[in-house]
Enzyme design. Structure first.
Site, short mmCIF file in Angstrom:
data_model
loop_
_atom_site.label_atom_id
_atom_site.label_comp_id
_atom_site.label_asym_id
_atom_site.label_seq_id
_atom_site.Cartn_x
_atom_site.Cartn_y
_atom_site.Cartn_z
N THR A 241 0.83 -1.21 0.00
CA THR A 241 0.00 0.00 0.00
C THR A 241 0.86 1.26 0.00
O THR A 241 0.39 2.32 -0.41
CB THR A 241 -0.96 0.04 1.22
OG1 THR A 241 -0.20 -0.08 2.42
CG2 THR A 241 -1.96 -1.10 1.15
N ASP B 144 8.84 -7.27 3.66
CA ASP B 144 7.57 -7.57 4.32
C ASP B 144 7.89 -7.98 5.75
O ASP B 144 8.58 -8.97 5.98
CB ASP B 144 6.87 -8.70 3.57
CG ASP B 144 5.48 -9.02 4.11
OD1 ASP B 144 5.20 -8.71 5.28
OD2 ASP B 144 4.67 -9.59 3.35
N TYR C 223 -8.25 -5.69 11.00
CA TYR C 223 -7.41 -4.53 11.33
C TYR C 223 -7.53 -4.18 12.81
O TYR C 223 -6.52 -4.07 13.52
CB TYR C 223 -7.83 -3.33 10.47
CG TYR C 223 -7.05 -2.07 10.72
CD1 TYR C 223 -5.71 -1.97 10.32
CD2 TYR C 223 -7.63 -0.96 11.33
CE1 TYR C 223 -4.99 -0.80 10.53
CE2 TYR C 223 -6.92 0.20 11.54
CZ TYR C 223 -5.60 0.28 11.13
OH TYR C 223 -4.89 1.44 11.35
N LYS D 93 -4.48 -4.77 15.52
CA LYS D 93 -3.85 -3.67 16.27
C LYS D 93 -3.98 -3.88 17.77
O LYS D 93 -3.05 -3.58 18.54
CB LYS D 93 -4.49 -2.33 15.86
CG LYS D 93 -4.13 -1.86 14.47
CD LYS D 93 -2.69 -1.41 14.38
CE LYS D 93 -2.39 -0.71 13.07
NZ LYS D 93 -1.00 -0.22 12.97
N THR E 195 -6.38 10.87 10.35
CA THR E 195 -5.32 11.78 9.92
C THR E 195 -5.41 11.98 8.41
O THR E 195 -5.74 11.05 7.67
CB THR E 195 -3.94 11.21 10.30
OG1 THR E 195 -3.91 10.95 11.71
CG2 THR E 195 -2.83 12.19 9.96
#
Length: 334
Positions: free
Chosen positions: A53, A74, A161, A165, A191
């Site tokens: 990305t 990676d 996701y 996290k 952001t």
């Protein structure tokens, strides 16, 4: 921050032995701005990114600098480099990106974090985790404080996701407790700014691209859901203050702008600032889309002396200008 001119004007008294900092995910939107800030602060920077990305264009102006190194890597595979500090910004962050490869996203946030923690342990390095406000889920309280445990869905389409996290945070604090590892964890709220991908599916980039094309502004749901938008320069400034804070400041610590806007207000602001003719249309609400996002930044203010100071309209104008240039460049090359 953010301009090549500022980055190239290094201090004349650069240290003979620089501190080496690894930025995992350093070719991404946030990571590339962080790389610039670290270089300007006189650090040697190693940028590791698999470019899934992130984009090489984000760091192209840094590649020839003597104290910047890019490694395509990676973090789900171990990395062995000599470093004094590590920033973990390596994860897809927009819903279309992380939902396109949910298992890969989960493993990046769990296995990748583990690999970086082991590297930090071997090198006795400080490690800073870029966590997210998504750990709070769809919050039942507002604003969200760091001691709020959240209202989360472990089985939904965003869980790869959100839970990745959350698990990364767990690992960070377990490494800190078990091995005395020097950690710092920041939770990033929405952001925006230059270098966002036009196709990343986040609300600011979506609205700006649609407005510049005079296309319908698509709002998912009523538009009364709220977000708090922090400019990238403010956010990176918060990470730099966290990096330079005393070892006992581990976090988690919220970094974001507490000024709350409804999504429909944001849409109308962008239409006005872009001098657009776009109508606003409503689509079906997204699954697990939080109704409120607003950080309590009392901890950041007290422990770091940090508050955001870039006005939302000024920040949006600069971001609109960036996207206008990107779209014009793309059109000229088609």
């Amino acid at each position: 921050m953010g301009s090549t001119e500022n980055i190239l004007q290094f201090p004349s008294n650069r240290r003979k032995k620089l501190k080496k900092v690894l930025v995992a995910g350093g070719a991404g939107f946030l990571g590339s701005h962080l790389c610039e800030s670290l270089l300007a602060a006189d650090y040697d920077v190693i940028c590791a990114d698999d470019l899934s990305t992130g984009r090489i264009e984000n760091i192209k102006h840094l590649l020839d600098l003597p104290h910047f190194t890019f490694r395509r890597h990676d973090i789900r595979s171990p990395l062995n480099v000599k470093v004094d500090a590590i920033f973990n910004f390596a994860s897809p962050a927009s819903p279309p990106a992380y939902q396109a490869d949910p298992i890969g996203t989960l493993f990046t946030n769990i296995v990748g974090a583990r690999n970086l923690l082991e590297l930090a342990r071997r090198r006795d390095a400080t490690i800073i985790q870029a966590s997210t406000s998504e750990v709070y889920g769809d919050p039942l309280i507002s604003p969200q404080r760091e001691d709020y445990l959240g209202n989360v869905n472990t089985t939904g389409p965003r869980a790869c996701y959100d839970e990745g996290k959350r698990c990364a945070e767990t690992q960070f604090f377990d490494f800190h407790r078990l091995y005395g590892l020097k950690i710092k964890v920041a939770r990033i709220f929405n952001t925006y700014g230059p270098r966002m991908r036009p196709d990343d599916g986040r609300v600011v980039s979506n609205f700006i691209v649609q407005a510049l094309r005079n296309a319908p502004i698509t709002i998912y749901g009523s538009g009364l859901q709220t977000r708090s938008f922090c400019h990238v320069d403010d956010l990176v400034g918060g990470f730099m203050k966290l990096f330079h804070s005393s070892p006992d400041i581990t976090g988690p610590i919220n970094l974001g702008n507490p000024a709350e806007l409804t999504v429909i207000d944001l849409a109308h602001r962008i239409v006005r600032l872009a001098n657009s003719k776009s109508p606003v249309v409503h689509m079906l609400a997204a699954v697990d889309d939080p109704k409120q996002r607003r950080p309590d930044i009392g901890r950041a203010a007290a422990q770091l002396g940090w508050r955001p100071n870039i006005d939302i309209d000024n920040g949006l104008l600069a971001t609109i200008d960036h996207f206008d240039q990107v779209l014009r460049h793309a059109a000229a090359n088609n």
